[in-house]
Structures are given as structure tokens and as C-alpha cells.
Design a protein around this motif. Structure first.
Motif, short mmCIF file in Angstrom:
data_model
loop_
_atom_site.label_atom_id
_atom_site.label_comp_id
_atom_site.label_asym_id
_atom_site.label_seq_id
_atom_site.Cartn_x
_atom_site.Cartn_y
_atom_site.Cartn_z
N LEU A 187 0.81 -1.21 0.00
CA LEU A 187 0.00 0.00 0.00
C LEU A 187 0.85 1.27 0.00
CD1 LEU A 187 -2.79 -0.93 2.59
CD2 LEU A 187 -2.91 -0.99 0.09
N VAL A 188 2.02 1.21 0.63
CA VAL A 188 2.92 2.38 0.71
C VAL A 188 4.16 2.03 -0.10
CG1 VAL A 188 4.09 3.99 2.23
CG2 VAL A 188 2.02 2.81 3.03
N PRO A 189 4.37 2.65 -1.25
CA PRO A 189 5.34 2.12 -2.21
C PRO A 189 6.80 2.49 -2.00
CG PRO A 189 4.16 3.96 -3.17
CD PRO A 189 3.51 3.69 -1.85
N VAL A 190 7.12 3.47 -1.16
CA VAL A 190 8.52 3.87 -1.02
C VAL A 190 9.36 2.74 -0.44
CG1 VAL A 190 10.06 5.27 0.44
CG2 VAL A 190 8.31 6.38 -0.92
N VAL A 191 10.51 2.51 -1.04
CA VAL A 191 11.50 1.57 -0.50
C VAL A 191 12.86 2.23 -0.59
CG1 VAL A 191 11.60 0.39 -2.74
CG2 VAL A 191 12.54 -0.73 -0.72
N GLU A 192 13.55 2.29 0.56
CA GLU A 192 14.84 2.96 0.64
C GLU A 192 15.95 1.97 0.31
OE1 GLU A 192 14.49 6.32 3.94
OE2 GLU A 192 14.08 4.34 4.77
N LEU A 193 16.75 2.28 -0.69
CA LEU A 193 17.86 1.43 -1.10
C LEU A 193 19.16 2.04 -0.59
CD1 LEU A 193 16.80 0.73 -4.80
CD2 LEU A 193 16.25 -0.60 -2.75
N CYS A 194 19.87 1.29 0.26
CA CYS A 194 21.10 1.81 0.85
C CYS A 194 22.15 0.71 0.87
CB CYS A 194 20.84 2.32 2.27
SG CYS A 194 22.29 3.09 3.04
N GLY A 195 23.23 0.95 0.18
CA GLY A 195 24.32 -0.01 0.15
C GLY A 195 25.35 0.27 1.23
N ALA A 196 26.22 -0.70 1.46
CA ALA A 196 27.41 -0.50 2.28
C ALA A 196 28.46 0.21 1.42
CB ALA A 196 27.94 -1.85 2.75
N PRO A 197 29.55 0.66 2.01
CA PRO A 197 30.58 1.32 1.20
C PRO A 197 31.09 0.45 0.06
CG PRO A 197 30.98 1.73 3.52
CD PRO A 197 29.86 0.73 3.46
N TRP A 198 30.98 -0.88 0.21
CA TRP A 198 31.49 -1.80 -0.81
C TRP A 198 30.41 -2.34 -1.75
CZ3 TRP A 198 32.65 -2.48 4.44
CH2 TRP A 198 31.69 -3.18 5.16
N THR A 199 29.17 -1.93 -1.57
CA THR A 199 28.11 -2.41 -2.46
C THR A 199 28.34 -1.86 -3.87
OG1 THR A 199 26.54 -2.48 -0.62
CG2 THR A 199 25.62 -2.49 -2.86
N SER A 200 28.22 -2.71 -4.85
CA SER A 200 28.49 -2.29 -6.23
C SER A 200 27.36 -1.44 -6.78
CB SER A 200 28.69 -3.52 -7.12
OG SER A 200 27.44 -4.16 -7.35
N PRO A 201 27.68 -0.46 -7.64
CA PRO A 201 26.62 0.29 -8.32
C PRO A 201 25.68 -0.61 -9.09
CG PRO A 201 28.75 1.36 -8.62
CD PRO A 201 29.03 0.03 -7.97
N GLN A 202 26.20 -1.72 -9.62
CA GLN A 202 25.35 -2.64 -10.38
C GLN A 202 24.26 -3.25 -9.50
OE1 GLN A 202 25.62 -3.41 -13.85
NE2 GLN A 202 23.56 -4.18 -13.36
N ALA A 203 24.62 -3.65 -8.28
CA ALA A 203 23.63 -4.23 -7.38
C ALA A 203 22.54 -3.21 -7.04
CB ALA A 203 24.31 -4.73 -6.11
N LEU A 204 22.94 -1.98 -6.77
CA LEU A 204 21.96 -0.94 -6.47
C LEU A 204 21.10 -0.63 -7.68
CD1 LEU A 204 24.28 1.30 -4.31
CD2 LEU A 204 22.10 0.36 -3.53
N ASP A 205 21.71 -0.56 -8.85
CA ASP A 205 20.94 -0.32 -10.08
C ASP A 205 19.94 -1.44 -10.33
OD1 ASP A 205 22.32 2.03 -10.49
OD2 ASP A 205 23.66 1.19 -12.02
N ASP A 206 20.37 -2.68 -10.13
CA ASP A 206 19.48 -3.81 -10.34
C ASP A 206 18.29 -3.77 -9.38
OD1 ASP A 206 21.11 -4.73 -12.34
OD2 ASP A 206 22.04 -6.32 -11.15
N ALA A 207 18.58 -3.45 -8.12
CA ALA A 207 17.50 -3.36 -7.13
C ALA A 207 16.54 -2.22 -7.48
CB ALA A 207 18.09 -3.15 -5.74
N GLN A 208 17.09 -1.10 -7.88
CA GLN A 208 16.24 0.04 -8.24
C GLN A 208 15.37 -0.29 -9.45
OE1 GLN A 208 18.24 3.79 -8.37
NE2 GLN A 208 16.53 4.88 -9.29
#
Length: 311
Positions: free
Chosen positions: A144-165
Motif C-alpha cells: 500500500l505504501v510504495p517507497v522503499v529505501e535502497l542503501c548499500g554498504a561502502p562496498w556495495t556495487s553500483p550494479q547491485a543498487l541499479d538492479d535493485a532500483q
């Protein structure tokens, strides 16, 4: 059709299963307690029917057909492109499950946690696949509430964040990128700032709980339901946000000088608020009011979906 694994079949896991299945994903649902996952499937089916009745899910039966209860974690993770973990908010629990998932999941699988307070760096630092780990913090309930906060660690790859987004946007959620780790992420910090001032105003005798709530729900909240605070002030001065800051910056600077207390909420204040709230809503009416809240959220979600093209 992408496969997603939902690890943990409590309330948040159930909600995520609905979100992913509604978005067209195949869902492998696993919980360490087989009875919990079996019970979760029944609750998810009831919820899917309710959402369909409210116009928020087109095909409840089709969504349920995409959710499979898995008896082993290995089965849930097999062929999954993305994992959403929803176990209790305890560091040792996160560390253990992420170590297991990192060892079992395919190298390209994104591993995300629904953690609302524990940063990814605290439970992924020793993992061989730590670059694919992150937090995907939902607002409850995420269907019902669509916001989801995506937060990586300092070592999380941009690709992983992009894929999740990309996944979150594709299933109808509203992904927000948190650029650096911070306690509470963004939503809880904003909520905490408002709560602290609300408590302070009641404690100082400026307002009671009922009128404070009215100020938000019948004032600030009306605009905030479709605009954020920056867009709000951008529209509240003739020449935009810079004009607003010039007009009202001094006022908010003066107010901020009074907002420096960082102590805990006192028991006396909590007693006052408890008494005021129970006069308005007796304790035995809390569950019914929660159901009322969810029904209002469903109506609002449907309205926002219908008007999204005008945003």
C-alpha cells in the motif's frame, strides 16, 4: 519472468510476497519455521483477495499461483535474481542468514535486507560476495505504501543498487537511493524529527495530542500526500524555493535554537500522551482502528494510482 526469493514469512515477508507476485515475479517463499510459511500462504491469499476487491490487484489467483512455498533455503534461492530478507531486527540474525545466502545464491543474485535500522555494512563486511548486498527498507505495508529505501554498504556495487532500483520501479514501488549509510535511513529520520518536536510541544503545554494530530492530518499531511517538503516550499513563495528561504529562513533558524534537546522522552510525558490517546481511542479499539487505517490507505493508494499520470 524474474524469480525473487522472500526469506522470512512474517508480516513484512508476506507483504513483500504480494508486492513481487503482483508485479509479475515468481516468488520462492521460505521461513525457518515450516508452520510459519504455511500459515503465511493462507494469510497472503486472504490479503490478495482483499486487494483485488479494492481494485489494487487485478488477478489474485494469478498472483497466488506465482508464489511457491519452499521447504529449504537452497530451493528458495535457486535461480533467484533477487532476494529480500525479512528476519528479526537483530544483528546476529542478519549476519547468520546473509552468510548462508551468500554461500548458496548464484554470484549475480542481489541480496537485500528489509532492515529498518541496521546498516548493511554491519552484517556483510566479511562476506565474499559483499558487493551484491544492500538494504531495501520498505514502509509497512509495502503493498500500500510504495517507497522503499535502497542503501548499500561502502562496498556495495553500483550494479547491485541499479538492479535493485530497476526491479523496484518495475513492480510499482518507489525506490529512493540513500547515498551513504546513516542510522534510520531517511524516512525514519524525518519521522523522528517530527515526532520529537510533537512530543516537545505537548510537553510544553502548547497543544494536546488530538490537536497536534489534526495539525498534521488536516494541514501538513494534505500537501505531503502528493508533494514532498521541498516542492511544498518551492510553491509557497512567489519566486520559488530561494524566495521562500529568504522570507522564512530567519523564522526557522530561531525555532531551531529551541530544538536542541536530545534527551529521552520522559515517563511523565509518555503517561500524558497515553492518557490523551486512550481517552480518544480505548485500548480495546486499537485493532479495529488499524483495520480502518488500512482501508483508508487502500483508498488513497487507489486514488494515487488513478491520478499518477497527472503527477
Amino acid at each position: 519472468m524474474m524469480k525473487v526469493a522472500v526469506v522470512g514469512a512474517g508480516l513484512i515477508g508476506q507483504a513483500w510476497a504480494i508486492v513481487f507476485a503482483r508485479g509479475g515475479c515468481e516468488v520462492g517463499l521460505w521461513d525457518g519455521d515450516p508452520q510459519a510459511s504455511a500459515r503465511a500462504l493462507r494469510l497472503i491469499a486472504e490479503l490478495a483477495e482483499l486487494l483485488q476487491d479494492k481494485g489494487l490487484l487485478d488477478d489474485a489467483a494469478g498472483a497466488m499461483a506465482r508464489i511457491r512455498r519452499e521447504t529449504a533455503l537452497e530451493q528458495a534461492l535457486a535461480d533467484a535474481a533477487y532476494v529480500q530478507e525479512n528476519l528479526p531486527e537483530r544483528l546476529e540474525v542478519k549476519q547468520e542468514i546473509f552468510a548462508r545466502m551468500d554461500a548458496l545464491a548464484a554470484p549475480g543474485t542481489v541480496l537485500a535486507s528489509s532492515s529498518s535500522s541496521i546498516a548493511a555494512s554491519r552484517f556483510t563486511d566479511e562476506l565474499a560476495g559483499r558487493a551484491r548486498c544492500l538494504v531495501a527498507h520498505p514502509v509497512n505495508p509495502p503493498y500500500l505504501v510504495p517507497v522503499v529505501e535502497l542503501c548499500g554498504a561502502p562496498w556495495t556495487s553500483p550494479q547491485a543498487l541499479d538492479d535493485a532500483q530497476r526491479l523496484m520501479a518495475g513492480i510499482g514501488q518507489k525506490p529512493v537511493r540513500v547515498r551513504r549509510e546513516i542510522e534510520g535511513f531517511i524516512l525514519n529520520r524525518l519521522q523522528g524529527a517530527l515526532l520529537r518536536e510533537a512530543f516537545r510541544l505537548v510537553e510544553g503545554g502548547y497543544v494536546d495530542a488530538e490537536d497536534l494530530d489534526a495539525t498534521v492530518k488536516d494541514g501538513l499531511g494534505l500537501r505531503w500526500s502528493f508533494m514532498g517538503p521541498f516542492e511544498t516550499i518551492d510553491l509557497n513563495a512567489p519566486a520559488g524555493i530561494r524566495d521562500y528561504c529568504r522570507r522564512y529562513g530567519g523564522l526557522f533558524e530561531s525555532i531551531a535554537r529551541e530544538q536542541t534537546d536530545t534527551g529521552p522522552w520522559s515517563e511523565a510525558l509518555i503517561d500524558t500522551l497515553e492518557a490523551q490517546r486512550r481517552r480518544l481511542l480505548p485500548a480495546d479499539g486499537l485493532e479495529a482502528r488499524r483495520l480502518w487505517r488500512d482501508a483508508r490507505l487502500m483508498e488513497l493508494a487507489l486514488h494515487k494510482r488513478r491520478t499518477a499520470r497527472d503527477a
